[in-house]
Design an enzyme around this catalytic site. Structure first.
Site, PDB file in Angstrom:
ATOM      1  CD  GLU A  25      -6.003  -9.446 -44.317  1.00 50.20           C
ATOM      2  OE1 GLU A  25      -6.558  -9.698 -43.238  1.00 50.20           O
ATOM      3  OE2 GLU A  25      -6.588  -9.099 -45.345  1.00 50.20           O
TER       4      GLU A  25
ATOM      5  CB  CYS B 204      -4.572 -13.550 -36.965  1.00 54.53           C
ATOM      6  SG  CYS B 204      -5.981 -12.890 -37.823  1.00 54.53           S
TER       7      CYS B 204
END
Ligand SMILES: Cc1cc2nc3c(=O)[nH]c(=O)nc-3n(C[C@H](O)[C@H](O)[C@H](O)COP(=O)(O)OP(=O)(O)OC[C@H]3O[C@@H](n4cnc5c(N)ncnc54)[C@H](O)[C@@H]3O)c2cc1C
Length: 1003
Positions: A762, A796
């Site tokens: 990720e 993020c």
């Protein structure tokens, strides 16, 4: 003299005495109401009457209509109005009941209803409930009320303030309004009868204030600062009220503000300057379960000071909101569940107020004849003169009841909101909902013709009947997983826990945290200090730095432990994870404190991270219990076919610092519960949090070698493990640069490698939000600020590209900048600070250099200020505008408090800009166009899409989180399928046919 307090509901004999009296007063009121015209809203003819009737007949129509009304004032052209009308109500897709659809057709369709001038029609409807903002009109309306012997209280609409400048403006509007009204009232010939009490003349100028409008940054974590700032703006208002002899009432807003409002009331009116004036009061909401305790507290306060205050008892205007929000957050629901319970509590508290007539000017804010009749009957029983108290009703509502109450010789005050239509829409929608509520008195009386007997029923009996008739509680909640609630920081005890934990932590800083291999500490020669980002001189702890040798020992330990662990029943593995969750819950405050000091998270962000870590453990445990059971693939005679999951082997977990506990726990717990062994490598910036997790795993009973803690240089030991042939999988969350390197390295097969490596990867995002031209600006500004600057933009999922439609652009950007400029900045351990330091010195320098370069690419529209502290790693929050889509600011992930704003000429261009990114993590849109919302759902390229809300803060199971393109491999942390990444699927077929027969169950 009556007793100072009243206890409980009346007993049966009391009730049987008072009930006939209540019915008698109710009957009188109904008779008087019959003589008056029914309210136009319920006339069943004309524009408003038809809309209200249809709304009550069809819930879907009501939702669509009220949503349309809500958006209408923002629509600037007739084509936009027509477009929205069609989208909300005119489309065949709109699922209206067949009866209503036929009715509509017969009437000539929506065009009949809305034809031309729809805006004027809705404005007219709004004007029924609000006085507008024209001074002359306001004065004229109030004077008319005065002449009808109706007193008033005036409230200024537009309480949603997103910045300090808006709060300043709001406070000034009150001062101006008070001056204006005082001037005008002085010209009125005689006092209004409703302001005449047996105790003397009441102030004719009566003002209602919503305290939330006086400070834009109310944080549940920091009521002290909120009280401070609100008081700052309130004092001039109180001073002027005192000079003018005006009365000030605090309205009661949503539950999150309740304790703050009560505390502010008691604090500010105890200040020497205001201890004896102005006259003051506050509203209290009977739908709250804790209203009685609060009311008793307020009564005690007034008695102690021998100060007469007013209490306006209302039922409460935010019932749906409070219920929904509490359910969403898994908090106790603060309001009663049954309407009749609220009514019964209103009656109980009415008695309490009347009993305290010697110190309280009671005001009963209700349009319910039963509630009014009950007050009249109890007052008579208690010997409280009818003009000692007053009834209050809303402007534009229940006119026949007002007329009846006046005729009964009562004092009556109208609550009159003034202000512009746009900010008034929330108020209008609240009133429309109230008028059309199936449970509400008004609809039952004026629209549904419910019998008087039923309307006058004792609510305690009604509640008891409903409870009796209610089907037994629906099947008990057997869901295997429940989210850990975020902490309610409005509770003083919760705030105190964090304060105490921070103190405890401070006494334990600077310790050494060795590696853990086979559940044993392993010291090294190298130790890296972990520093507080808000004070680089403060060492949180020293983390042992592993070398290749220790990395290999950790790997050997994991390999040795894994086979036995994999054969441990899934339920046993799951139970250990659940134990870890329980331990985290036990240590929640300490873990939060650690996140605050080591990662620079503010209190709510730290709390959310710990809650998420708990969720990961419990959720993956629940999923594994299910996955652990072999599943039949197909039923076929003579053969059994099942598939089941097997662990992959040994992996390495490489975690970032930005969700230092949650992401580390999430990746590690998924791997472990699946039967794998793991080497856990926390970030260099947050090793102490990693060590805490390891400690909890051991405490929970994880066997030696299943998890091994390896702090150390990622570039060296991390890279060594990623490329190691004995590693079967890698779970990584972090930057694109490192993620791609891992992906590539793992793709190479070394000699002797047993498995193809699985990479769960990720990476970052360059996330965008589109703000449509019809967006709710108040919500969009607040949501964009939180998404962009929450945890200093170091998520993020954070917003970094904001695309605003041209129609709204200037106003929106102006408000956005003002809101950003109002955010409190400073050390995260101070509870009110929203923005803290970035994680470390090198991050600070990197972001500052991007900001410098950015000034050449785009317009620096705003830059905040930060504390001038050389020991802290602050980066000023920054907004760039006119950002070209080719610029670094638009394309590259920055991971800091930096927002790039672009203007789009229309929605097509906004979509194109939004999708112009190599990333696809989160995305969002603020819009009130159903068509545009559908389009975003279909076309915005991102893994997690959020509509009309912030784009950060995914909740485990509810919003499985993860992206694709250069944001990641498409895995979804916190989703049911996540565990499958750490497993391989086996299928087993057994032929059960022996000598021509098979066991029955397999036949
Ligand atoms: C002068 C005035 C000032 C006001 N100021 C405030 C204020 O400061 N703060 C505020 O919140 N409200 C305020 N209100 C709004 C007020 O709360 C509503 O108008 C009032 O609740 C309507 O009650 P009613 O007795 O007129 O109607 P009713 O129809 O008898 O009662 C409706 C009320 O019952 C409650 N209710 C509805 N469904 C349920 C359920 N399922 N379970 C439990 N309870 C339920 C809700 O409170 C709802 O508003 C004020 C009202 C007036 C008249």
């Amino acid at each position: 003299m009556p007793p100072t307090t009243v206890v409980g509901n009346q007993d049966k004999s009391e009730a049987s005495e008072i009930e006939p009296k209540i019915r008698q007063f109710g009957g009188q009121l109904f008779a008087l109401m019959d003589a008056a015209e029914p309210p136009s809203l319920f006339s069943k003819k004309g524009f408003y009457g038809t809309l209200m009737e249809w709304s009550m007949r069809d819930e879907h129509f009501k939702t669509q209509l009220f949503r349309f009304v809500d958006v209408l004032p923002t629509l600037t052209s007739s084509s936009e109005v027509a477009k929205h009308l069609k989208e909300y109500l005119g489309d065949d897709e709109v699922k209206l009941s067949p009866a209503l659809r036929m009715g509509l057709k017969a009437a000539g369709g929506m065009s009949w209803l809305f034809g031309s001038g729809i805006k004027a029609q809705v404005t007219g409807m709004a004007r029924q409930f609000m006085l507008g903002d024209d001074q002359k009109e306001i004065v004229a309306t109030l004077k008319k009320l005065h002449e009808q012997e109706i007193a008033f209280t005036v409230d200024i609409l537009g309480e949603t303030v997103v910045s300090e400048s808006e709060a300043d403006q709001y406070a000034k509007r009150y001062l101006d309004l008070m001056d204006l009204l005082a001037r005008e009232i002085s010209k009125w010939q005689r006092p209004c009868k409703s302001n005449e009490s047996p105790r003397g003349q009441l102030p004719p100028l009566n003002i209602s204030v919503k305290i939330s409008a006086l400070y834009s940054q109310i944080q549940p974590t920091d009521p002290d600062t909120a009280i401070d700032r609100i008081s700052m703006r309130l004092r001039p208002i109180l001073r002027r009220a005192k000079e003018l002899g005006a009365f000030i009432n605090f309205d009661m807003e949503s539950y999150v503000l309740k304790d703050l409002t009560l505390r502010l009331f008691k604090t500010i009116f105890a200040e020497s300057e205001f201890a004896s004036g102005p006259a003051c009061g506050l509203a209290m909401q009977a739908y709250l379960k804790d209203c009685e305790a609060d009311l008793r507290d307020v009564l005690a306060w007034a008695r102690e000071r021998n100060r007469r205050i007013a209490v306006r008892l209302v039922k409460g205007a935010y019932w749906d909101y409070e219920t929904i929000i509490a359910e969403q957050r898994h908090w106790p629901i603060p309001v009663f569940a049954l309407k009749a319970e609220t009514d019964a509590n209103f009656e109980k508290l009415s008695v309490l107020l009347l009993e305290n007539d010697s110190v309280i000017d009671a005001a009963f804010g209700t349009h319910n004849v039963r509630s009014i009749a009950h007050v009249l009957a109890q007052a008579e029983r208690l010997g409280v003169a009818r003009r000692n108290f007053e009834f209050q009703m809303l402007y534009g509502m229940a006119d026949p009841i007002k007329a009846a109450v006046l005729k009964m010789g009562c004092r009556l005050r109208e609550y009159c909101p003034v202000g512009e239509l746009l900010p008034g829409m929330a108020y209008l929608v609240r009133r429309l909902l109230e008028n059309t509520s199936n449970e509400g008195f008004l609809a039952n009386k004026f629209a549904k013709d419910v019998s008087r007997d039923d309307l006058l029923k004792n609510p305690s009996d009604v509640a008891a009947d409903v409870r009796r008739l209610q089907s037994p509680p629906s099947t008990p909640d057997t869901r295997p997983f429940h989210n850990e609630p975020h902490t309610d920081f409005t509770l003083a005890r919760e705030r105190a826990k964090i304060g105490a934990a921070l103190k405890r932590l401070r006494q334990n800083l600077g310790k050494r945290y060795p590696l853990i291999i086979n559940n044993k500490p392993v010291s090294t020669t190298d130790w890296l200090p972990s520093l507080n980002p808000a004070n680089q001189k403060e060492i949180i702890g020293h983390a042992a730095q592993a070398s290749i040798t220790e990395a290999d020992s950790a790997l050997a330990a994991a390999r040795a432990a894994q086979p036995t662990w994999a054969r441990t029943p899934a339920a046993e593995r799951a139970a250990i994870l659940e134990k870890v969750a329980a331990l985290m819950h036990r240590d929640k405050a300490d873990l939060c404190a650690l996140e605050i000091l080591e990662a620079g998270k503010n209190w709510p962000e730290a709390d959310a991270d710990v809650a998420e870590a708990i969720d990961f453990c419990n959720f993956y445990a629940a999923v594994m219990r299910d996955l652990g059971r072999p599943k039949r693939t197909q039923a076929v005679a003579g053969e059994t076919n099942v598939q089941h999951w097997w662990a992959r082997g040994v992996g390495v977990i490489i975690a970032p610092w930005n969700f230092p506990l949650a992401i580390l726990t999430g990746m590690a717990s998924a791997a472990i519960v699946a039967g794998n062994a793991a080497i856990i490598k926390p970030s260099d910036q947050t090793p102490v949090i990693g060590a805490r997790l390891m400690g909890l795993l051991i405490e929970a009973g994880l066997p030696p070698g299943v998890a091994n803690l390896l702090t150390g240089p990622g570039g060296k030991v991390g890279a060594h493990l990623v490329g190691h042939p004995q590693i079967d999988f890698i779970a990584f969350t972090g930057s694109k640069e490192v993620g791609l390197r891992i992906w590539e390295t793992a793709g190479r097969t070394a000699a002797g490698q047993a498995n193809l490596k699985k990479v769960v990867c990720e990476m970052g995002g360059k996330n965008c939000i589109i703000v449509d031209s019809d967006a709710d600006m108040d919500e969009a500004v607040v949501g964009c600020i939180a998404s962009a600057f929450g945890y200093q933009g170091q998520k993020c999922s954070a917003l970094s590209r904001l695309i605003v439609l041209a129609d709204n652009y200037d106003k929106f950007v102006e408000r956005l900048i003002a809101a950003a400029g109002s955010l409190p900045v400073g050390p995260s351990e101070e509870p009110g600070n929203v923005i803290g330091p970035v994680i470390a010195r090198d991050a600070q320098q990197r972001i500052l250099s991007i900001l410098d370069a950015g000034k050449k690419e785009a317009k620096l529209a705003w830059q905040g200020s930060v504390p001038n502290d050389p020991n802290a790693c602050y980066v000023p929050p920054t907004i760039f505008t006119e950002v070209p889509s080719t610029s670094r600011l638009f394309r590259e992930e920055i991971f800091g408090p930096v927002l790039a704003v672009s203007k789009a000429k229309d929605f097509d261009q906004a979509m194109a800009l939004a999708n112009e990114s190599e990333f696809a993590l989160t995305g969002g849109c603020y819009s009130r166009s159903p068509v545009n919302i559908e389009r975003v759902k279909a076309e915005l390229v991102c893994g997690n899409l959020y509509i009309n809300r912030t784009i950060t803060g995914a909740i485990v199971e509810r919003q499985p989180f993860g992206g694709f393109k250069m944001s990641g491999g498409g895995t979804k942390a916190g989703g049911r399928e996540y565990l499958e990444n750490f497993l391989v699927l086996r299928a087993i077929t057994e032929n059960c046919l022996r000598r021509g027969f098979a066991p029955v169950e397999e036949a």
